[in-house]
Design a protein around this motif. Structure first.
Motif, short mmCIF file in Angstrom:
data_model
loop_
_atom_site.label_atom_id
_atom_site.label_comp_id
_atom_site.label_asym_id
_atom_site.label_seq_id
_atom_site.Cartn_x
_atom_site.Cartn_y
_atom_site.Cartn_z
N VAL A 1 3.42 15.47 -3.07
CA VAL A 1 3.14 14.84 -3.79
C VAL A 1 3.01 13.07 -2.35
N LEU A 2 2.02 12.41 -2.40
CA LEU A 2 1.58 11.33 -1.82
C LEU A 2 2.20 10.09 -2.83
N ASP A 3 2.64 8.97 -2.65
CA ASP A 3 2.54 7.58 -3.58
C ASP A 3 1.68 6.96 -3.25
N MET A 4 1.00 6.60 -3.39
CA MET A 4 -0.19 5.72 -2.80
C MET A 4 0.38 4.55 -3.32
N LEU A 5 1.11 3.48 -3.96
CA LEU A 5 1.66 2.72 -4.70
C LEU A 5 2.45 2.50 -3.65
N ASP A 6 3.59 3.10 -2.68
CA ASP A 6 4.52 2.80 -2.25
C ASP A 6 4.02 2.04 -0.95
N GLU A 7 4.71 0.80 -0.75
CA GLU A 7 4.55 0.07 0.76
C GLU A 7 5.11 0.40 2.04
N GLU A 8 6.04 1.58 1.56
CA GLU A 8 7.33 1.74 2.63
C GLU A 8 6.10 3.14 3.62
N ALA A 9 5.48 3.83 2.42
CA ALA A 9 5.29 4.81 2.56
C ALA A 9 4.27 5.27 4.08
N GLU A 10 5.30 6.31 4.68
CA GLU A 10 4.96 6.31 6.07
C GLU A 10 3.18 6.91 6.14
N THR A 11 2.40 6.13 6.95
CA THR A 11 0.76 6.12 7.23
C THR A 11 0.96 6.82 9.24
N LEU A 12 -0.98 7.82 8.65
CA LEU A 12 -1.04 7.62 10.14
C LEU A 12 -2.44 7.08 10.27
N GLU A 13 -3.09 6.06 11.32
CA GLU A 13 -4.41 5.71 11.04
C GLU A 13 -5.18 6.31 12.89
N LEU A 14 -5.92 6.73 12.00
CA LEU A 14 -6.61 7.66 13.24
C LEU A 14 -8.27 6.44 13.32
N ASN A 15 -8.44 6.13 14.89
CA ASN A 15 -9.13 5.31 15.52
C ASN A 15 -9.93 5.85 15.73
N GLU A 16 -10.51 7.56 15.95
CA GLU A 16 -11.78 7.94 16.13
C GLU A 16 -12.58 8.07 14.87
N PRO A 17 -14.18 7.33 15.33
CA PRO A 17 -15.00 7.60 13.66
C PRO A 17 -15.16 8.44 13.42
N SER A 18 -15.71 9.14 12.43
CA SER A 18 -15.79 10.20 11.59
C SER A 18 -16.51 11.23 12.57
N ALA A 19 -18.28 10.78 13.39
CA ALA A 19 -18.02 11.81 14.26
C ALA A 19 -17.19 12.75 15.12
N THR A 20 -16.39 11.76 15.69
CA THR A 20 -15.27 11.97 16.82
C THR A 20 -14.40 13.56 15.67
N LEU A 21 -13.78 13.28 14.62
CA LEU A 21 -13.36 13.32 13.52
C LEU A 21 -13.49 14.53 12.76
N ASN A 22 -14.96 14.89 13.53
CA ASN A 22 -15.42 16.04 12.72
C ASN A 22 -15.91 16.74 13.91
N MET A 23 -15.78 16.70 15.10
CA MET A 23 -15.82 17.38 16.36
C MET A 23 -14.69 17.98 16.36
N LEU A 24 -12.92 17.08 16.33
CA LEU A 24 -11.71 17.33 16.51
C LEU A 24 -11.67 18.66 15.59
N PHE A 25 -11.84 18.78 13.91
CA PHE A 25 -11.84 19.44 12.76
C PHE A 25 -12.15 20.82 13.35
N ASN A 26 -13.93 20.79 13.56
CA ASN A 26 -14.17 22.03 13.70
C ASN A 26 -13.75 23.15 14.87
N CYS A 27 -12.98 21.82 16.29
CA CYS A 27 -12.60 22.85 17.42
C CYS A 27 -11.66 23.29 16.72
N LEU A 28 -10.42 22.58 15.83
CA LEU A 28 -9.09 23.36 15.05
C LEU A 28 -9.15 24.55 14.56
#
Length: 216
Positions: free
Chosen positions: A10-37
């Motif tokens: 369960v991801l609590d979107m209201l919890d400000e202390e919840a750990e998050t992962l920021e991905l700086n890659e543009p969507s096209a690059t992430l699309n290549m990443l996930f397709n490759c995986l």
């Protein structure tokens, strides 16, 4: 990031202390990443050699049809390094980059040096013998990531030329007197040896010169 797919997570979107992962890659690059995986490619395999292929010189070929398109490979290889792809998948991507050494030798050399792919860089350098490096434009040379990488390429070419001259200089023109003129043996040998000493300094990497000395 992938824990969100686990059952009961369960991801609590209201919890400000919840750990998050920021991905700086543009969507096209992430699309290549996930397709490759999700759909990992097969390693590139060289097509069978043609019986008519000329093995006496470096072959310059068109883009391989069965390889991953070249513009996609550099970002994929950087993603492989950043996101720690498995060795199997990383080696697969490197095999596809190696397929383009004859088509884009300077760019492949640059990417290979940047990513620590020494074997691929050495293979690409074979196709940078002719035309010489001096013929490339300043824009083209930006593919080489550093002055050190360029210096290594220049030194490698110089080493090849030096060793080629040593090999040719040490070869006998008439081994065991085979082919030597029976009438003018000594004079013929001296004349050809003289021609050899004149030609050796003119040898350059990637240059195939066929000389007719006109000895009689």
């Amino acid at each position: 990031m992938f824990a969100t797919c686990d059952s009961g997570y369960v991801l609590d979107m209201l919890d400000e202390e919840a750990e998050t992962l920021e991905l700086n890659e543009p969507s096209a690059t992430l699309n290549m990443l996930f397709n490759c995986l999700h759909y990992p490619p097969e390693p590139y395999t060289e097509p069978p050699k043609s019986a008519k292929e000329d093995f006496t010189r470096v072959q310059f070929k068109s883009s391989p049809e069965s390889s991953i398109p070249f513009p996609i490979l550099p970002p994929l290889l950087r993603l492989a390094d950043k996101f720690a792809f498995t060795d199997e998948l990383t080696h697969c991507l490197r095999s596809h980059l190696s397929a383009y050494v004859a088509t884009y030798p300077l760019r492949v050399y640059g990417y290979a040096v940047e990513l620590g792919m020494d074997a691929v860089a050495a293979k690409a350098s074979m196709f940078l013998l002719d035309p010489p490096i001096s013929s490339y434009s300043a824009e083209d040379m930006k593919a080489v990531p550093s002055a050190e990488a360029l210096q290594r390429l220049v030194l490698l070419h110089d080493y090849r030329i030096t060793k080629l001259k040593e090999i040719l200089g040490g070869e006998s023109i008439f081994p065991h007197d085979y082919g030597l003129c029976s009438k003018h043996g000594h004079k013929t040998r001296n004349l050809w040896e003289q021609r050899k000493t004149q030609v050796l300094p003119k040898i350059q990497a990637g240059t195939f010169t066929f000389c007719h000395f006109g000895a009689t």
